[in-house]
Design a protein around this motif. Structure first.
Motif: not given
Length: 257
Positions: A224-234
């Motif tokens: 969950c954390t890495i997937e949501m962070l991916r969206v925020l970073e991209e």
């Protein structure tokens, strides 16, 4: 095609489609036209049902296409060391069912993200709330990376017998426990969920780049954390991300209580 124009066309198209469906349903309801029906109308199929069925079919088609597009776009997040972000997971707890709380903390322990900080704030510091701290010790307190603090106050209301000096000392103790521990638990004076979240945010301050939140009855997916962070970073236009929350099963994150 510019993003703004694409968005505008999608809004216009969606609005026109909704109006067309609504107009068709109203017309079908008013006219009562039927394609087939049996004697005394025990079984019938009319224009109203056809429009509803077509609407459901179109919704399912677009949902399938969007889901396929998202699956194709999904890919593992690669964070070079220079871009690695600090993330804290804040868990709000209030008189939680012991089994749910254990599942929540164990799922937090399994999250696949380097150096994730977990902060649980308990809304209540009375004896009947102490079992939640015991569960924290049971699940996450087995290492020297865990810390806790039972606070007689909260950041907006002093507890019984607290002086200005002891209140300030308590605030500093909360910050120290949260910032220096990988897993931390703070029990504080009851103040509602907003007060619980305020304590977590206030204690963390600028020590992390992102804050993830969930309730104490949420079971989190390891990714969950890495997937949501991916969206925020991209996408720099995205200011916050919510997960796929399901009633019983895996959840990508959580947001309310």
């Amino acid at each position: 095609m510019p993003v703004q124009l694409t968005t505008a066309l999608r809004v216009v198209g969606t609005s026109l489609f909704a109006l067309a469906v609504l107009g068709g349903i109203l017309a079908a309801y008013v006219t009562g036209y039927q394609f087939i029906h049996t004697e005394k109308h025990y079984l019938s199929f009319g224009l109203y049902g056809a429009i509803l069925g077509l609407h459901l079919l179109i919704q399912s088609l677009f949902a399938f296409l969007e889901h396929r597009r998202m699956r194709r776009a999904a890919r593992p997040l690669k964070l070079p060391c220079s871009r690695r972000r600090a993330v804290a997971l804040c868990i709000a707890a209030y008189q939680e069912d012991p089994d749910y709380l254990r599942k929540c903390l164990r799922s937090a322990q399994r999250i696949a993200f380097p150096d994730l900080k977990v902060v649980m704030v308990v809304d209540g510091n009375r004896q009947e709330d102490a079992y939640m701290l015991d569960i924290f010790h049971e699940v996450l307190g087995g290492t020297d990376q865990a810390g806790f603090f039972v606070w007689r106050s909260n950041f907006h209301e002093a507890g019984e017998g607290e002086t200005e000096t002891s209140l300030q000392e308590g605030m500093e103790r909360v910050r120290a426990v949260v910032r220096t521990s990988t897993f931390s638990c703070v029990m504080q004076k009851w103040g509602g969920k907003r007060e619980v979240m305020y304590t977590a945010f206030k204690a963390l301050g600028d020590s992390v780049d992102y804050i993830q939140v969930c309730d104490s009855d949420t079971v989190l997916d390891p990714a969950c954390t890495i997937e949501m962070l991916r969206v925020l970073e991209e996408d720099p236009q995205v200011g916050g991300v919510g997960g796929d929350v399901q009633p019983s099963g895996k959840s990508l994150a959580v947001g309310d209580q």
